[in-house]
Motif scaffolding. Structure first.
Motif, short mmCIF file in Angstrom:
data_model
loop_
_atom_site.label_atom_id
_atom_site.label_comp_id
_atom_site.label_asym_id
_atom_site.label_seq_id
_atom_site.Cartn_x
_atom_site.Cartn_y
_atom_site.Cartn_z
N LEU A 319 27.62 46.28 51.06
CA LEU A 319 28.21 46.56 49.75
C LEU A 319 27.67 45.65 48.66
CD1 LEU A 319 31.92 47.20 50.83
CD2 LEU A 319 30.29 48.88 49.96
N ARG A 320 27.17 44.49 49.05
CA ARG A 320 26.59 43.59 48.05
C ARG A 320 25.16 43.96 47.69
NH1 ARG A 320 30.14 40.02 50.97
NH2 ARG A 320 31.36 38.65 49.58
N LEU A 321 24.60 44.94 48.37
CA LEU A 321 23.22 45.37 48.09
C LEU A 321 23.14 46.50 47.08
CD1 LEU A 321 21.78 45.31 51.74
CD2 LEU A 321 21.27 43.68 49.90
N THR A 322 24.29 46.98 46.60
CA THR A 322 24.30 48.11 45.68
C THR A 322 25.51 48.03 44.77
OG1 THR A 322 24.18 50.54 45.57
CG2 THR A 322 25.61 49.59 47.26
N GLU A 323 25.57 48.92 43.78
CA GLU A 323 26.72 48.97 42.87
C GLU A 323 27.40 50.33 42.91
OE1 GLU A 323 25.29 47.84 39.00
OE2 GLU A 323 25.65 45.71 39.40
N ILE A 324 26.98 51.19 43.85
CA ILE A 324 27.58 52.52 43.98
C ILE A 324 27.87 52.76 45.46
CG2 ILE A 324 27.30 55.01 43.59
CD1 ILE A 324 25.10 54.26 41.52
N LEU A 340 39.34 49.63 49.29
CA LEU A 340 39.61 48.35 48.62
C LEU A 340 38.45 47.38 48.73
CD1 LEU A 340 43.36 47.94 49.65
CD2 LEU A 340 42.43 48.75 47.47
N GLU A 341 37.81 47.30 49.91
CA GLU A 341 36.67 46.40 50.05
C GLU A 341 35.55 46.75 49.07
OE1 GLU A 341 35.19 46.02 54.00
OE2 GLU A 341 36.78 44.67 54.64
N PRO A 342 35.14 48.03 48.96
CA PRO A 342 34.12 48.36 47.96
C PRO A 342 34.53 47.97 46.54
CG PRO A 342 34.37 50.17 49.51
CD PRO A 342 35.47 49.19 49.81
N ALA A 343 35.80 48.19 46.20
CA ALA A 343 36.25 47.82 44.86
C ALA A 343 36.23 46.31 44.66
CB ALA A 343 37.65 48.37 44.61
N MET A 344 36.60 45.56 45.70
CA MET A 344 36.56 44.09 45.62
C MET A 344 35.15 43.57 45.42
SD MET A 344 39.04 42.80 48.69
CE MET A 344 40.75 43.30 48.85
N LEU A 345 34.19 44.28 46.01
CA LEU A 345 32.81 43.81 46.00
C LEU A 345 31.98 44.47 44.90
CD1 LEU A 345 32.15 43.41 49.81
CD2 LEU A 345 32.39 41.64 48.10
N ASP A 346 32.65 44.84 43.83
CA ASP A 346 31.99 45.27 42.60
C ASP A 346 31.08 46.48 42.80
OD1 ASP A 346 33.27 43.26 41.20
OD2 ASP A 346 31.68 41.82 41.53
N THR A 347 31.64 47.54 43.37
CA THR A 347 30.93 48.82 43.42
C THR A 347 31.78 49.88 42.75
OG1 THR A 347 31.84 49.58 45.52
CG2 THR A 347 29.85 48.23 45.61
N ALA A 400 36.93 48.30 36.24
CA ALA A 400 38.23 48.95 36.42
C ALA A 400 38.70 48.85 37.87
CB ALA A 400 38.13 50.42 35.99
N GLY A 401 37.77 49.00 38.81
CA GLY A 401 38.13 48.88 40.21
C GLY A 401 38.60 47.49 40.56
N ARG A 402 37.91 46.50 40.05
CA ARG A 402 38.30 45.11 40.29
C ARG A 402 39.69 44.84 39.69
NH1 ARG A 402 36.96 40.34 43.03
NH2 ARG A 402 34.74 40.84 42.83
N ALA A 403 39.94 45.35 38.48
CA ALA A 403 41.24 45.14 37.84
C ALA A 403 42.35 45.83 38.62
CB ALA A 403 41.20 45.67 36.40
N ALA A 404 42.08 47.02 39.14
CA ALA A 404 43.08 47.74 39.92
C ALA A 404 43.46 46.96 41.18
CB ALA A 404 42.56 49.13 40.29
N VAL A 405 42.46 46.37 41.83
CA VAL A 405 42.72 45.58 43.02
C VAL A 405 43.58 44.36 42.67
CG1 VAL A 405 41.67 44.08 44.76
CG2 VAL A 405 40.68 46.33 44.29
N GLU A 406 43.27 43.71 41.57
CA GLU A 406 44.05 42.54 41.17
C GLU A 406 45.50 42.92 40.91
OE1 GLU A 406 43.19 39.34 41.14
OE2 GLU A 406 41.28 39.98 41.99
N ASP A 407 45.72 44.10 40.30
CA ASP A 407 47.08 44.56 40.01
C ASP A 407 47.85 44.90 41.29
OD1 ASP A 407 46.69 44.23 37.34
OD2 ASP A 407 46.41 46.35 36.89
N MET A 408 47.14 45.25 42.34
CA MET A 408 47.79 45.62 43.60
C MET A 408 48.14 44.42 44.47
SD MET A 408 45.94 49.08 45.05
CE MET A 408 44.34 49.12 44.27
N ARG A 409 47.69 43.24 44.09
CA ARG A 409 47.96 42.07 44.92
C ARG A 409 49.45 41.72 44.92
NH1 ARG A 409 43.36 39.72 46.73
NH2 ARG A 409 41.43 40.08 45.54
N GLY A 410 49.87 40.98 45.92
CA GLY A 410 51.27 40.56 46.02
C GLY A 410 51.93 40.95 47.33
N ALA A 411 51.21 41.73 48.16
CA ALA A 411 51.79 42.18 49.43
C ALA A 411 52.09 41.01 50.36
CB ALA A 411 50.84 43.17 50.11
#
Length: 440
Positions: A319-324, A340-347, A400-411
């Motif tokens: 996932l770190r080798l691409t952005e899509i 979630l992992e792809p969104a965390m890793l900036d894709t 947007a994906g990174r922001a969505a993941v941050e908003d979902m934290r707290g579990a």
């Protein structure tokens, strides 16, 4: 199904397991020959161990496979930090490797005993856990009943019920209730999951969110990342990850469609089951595609069409080798895989529409603009082409994906609060026993 029949069925299951117990050795041995069991540790599946139970309170934590194991690592670290011992069981060789890599000797790892009374009883008699914590959707009748008979509190964390599982249990609601009544608490991933567990008789139920959001992104070998990243250079790329049967062929077709507009494009394909690597290589060769297999450490050359990620535990690399990233089991199969992992890793995340198992995560990613659903091969090709040609839009999806993941934290915090009534007495017990040992 009546309550009486449910109890009868569970009694029959218990007896059938006892009868089958002497016969399962051949099955476990066969799994060992296929690399699905560690030959030297097969006896753990029958509840045997050569490790002595440590002094003090013990929590038994179970996670079936790699995803579930990674999800509960932060929770385990908190429990260990309280001075409480943890026996961690998993069901696969790869998840055992993850436990060793991420937790080391801070926990005792064992393979989960077979859900047969002799194996489960032997395991419980040896380890005598004070609390059992089970991750996600592992509902094993004999294990649950034996823990209940011994009055060991059982908590299901990161609980999830797919559409199919819920429908199956709903048809056997008395059976579900007879099992779930043994759980002291269910901590569910989403409101939908919570409602489903409640409908099946679980009490009490807390909704926490997904523990996978509160984990760190998967690690990567930086030297390896730099080397392969250097081989790829400035080539346009995209990835199809966690793919299932048929989706690799779709990805190869998309590659061919994109190549007319992006002659030097690289497609990264990461099958959910890496053991299919040989078969996939043959299919790609039939299409005239040049493949670099990661399992053979083959370099990505300028004429490589596909980097085949046929390894385990390297999703962080791919996932770190691409952005899509297209996330599989969603176009030709059903259920989806974790985005979630792809969104965390900036894709920028793409997926088919069959994402029932991760509905809540996808809904939040889509609402924020971090993910898009596609319906077929051509729509996938169009989406990848659009993102390759529009860096601004690609970056918008990534942010947007990174922001969505941050908003979902707290579990994790919510789960720890739900566990507090069961953990706090163990903390006190651990401190008292430690003080007593020091006085001696």
């Amino acid at each position: 199904m009546s309550e009486r029949w449910a109890r009868t069925l569970l009694s029959t299951y218990r007896l059938a397991g006892a009868v089958a117990y002497p016969l399962v050795g051949g099955y476990v041995a066969w799994r060992s020959t296929r690399g699905k069991e560690e030959a030297g540790r097969r006896r753990e599946r029958y509840g045997f161990t050569a490790i002595a139970r440590p002094r003090g309170p013990i929590v038994w934590m179970h996670a079936a496979s790699v995803g579930e194991t990674n999800a509960v690592v932060p929770l385990i670290e908190r429990i260990v930090g309280y001075g409480i011992g943890v026996v961690m069981t998993t069901g696969t060789v790869t998840s055992a490797r993850v436990v060793k890599e991420r937790l080391g000797d801070r926990v005792i790892h064992q393979y989960v005993p077979l859900d047969l009374k002799p194996a489960v009883s032997r395991f419980l008699s040896h380890w005598s856990p004070d609390l059992a914590i089970i991750a996600e959707s592992e509902i094993w009748p004999m294990t649950i009943l034996e823990l209940g008979a011994r009055r060991v509190p059982q908590v299901l964390v990161n609980g999830r019920l797919s559409d199919r599982s819920f429908a199956a249990w709903k048809k056997r609601n008395h059976l579900a209730e007879a099992l779930l009544e043994n759980l002291a608490h269910v901590v569910a991933q989403s409101e939908t999951d919570g409602e489903r567990f409640t409908a099946l008789g679980a009490r009490p139920v807390t909704v926490s969110g997904n523990l996978k959001v509160d984990t760190d992104p998967p690690l990567v070998d930086q030297a390896c990342l730099a080397r392969i990243g250097g081989e790829i250079g400035a080539r346009p790329s995209w990835a199809a990850v966690s793919t299932h049967e048929g989706e690799e062929a779709v990805a190869a077709d998309v590659h061919a469609l994109l190549k007319s507009r992006h002659p030097d494009i690289l497609t990264i394909i990461v099958p959910r089951h890496p053991e299919r690597g040989d078969a996939l290589l043959a299919r790609f060769a039939e299409k005239g595609l040049k493949v670099a297999r990661r399992s053979r450490d083959e370099p990505v050359t300028p004429d490589t069409d596909i980097l085949l990620g046929d390894t385990i535990g390297e999703m962080g690399l791919y996932l770190r080798l691409t952005e899509i990233a297209f996330v599989g089991r969603s176009l030709l199969a059903e259920g989806g895989q974790n985005p979630l992992e792809p969104a965390m890793l900036d894709t920028a995340v793409l997926s088919g529409k069959n994402v029932q198992n991760f509905r809540d995560a996808y809904q939040q990613l889509i609402e924020r603009g971090g993910a898009r659903l596609v319906h077929d091969r051509d729509m996938l090709a169009g989406a990848v082409n659009f993102l390759l040609n529009n860096e601004g839009k690609r970056r918008e999806m990534i942010v947007a994906g990174r922001a969505a993941v941050e908003d979902m934290r707290g579990a994790l915090a919510t789960t720890l609060r739900a566990l507090e009534p069961y953990i706090q007495p163990l903390i006190v017990k651990a401190r008292l026993e430690d003080a007593s040992a020091r006085r001696r």
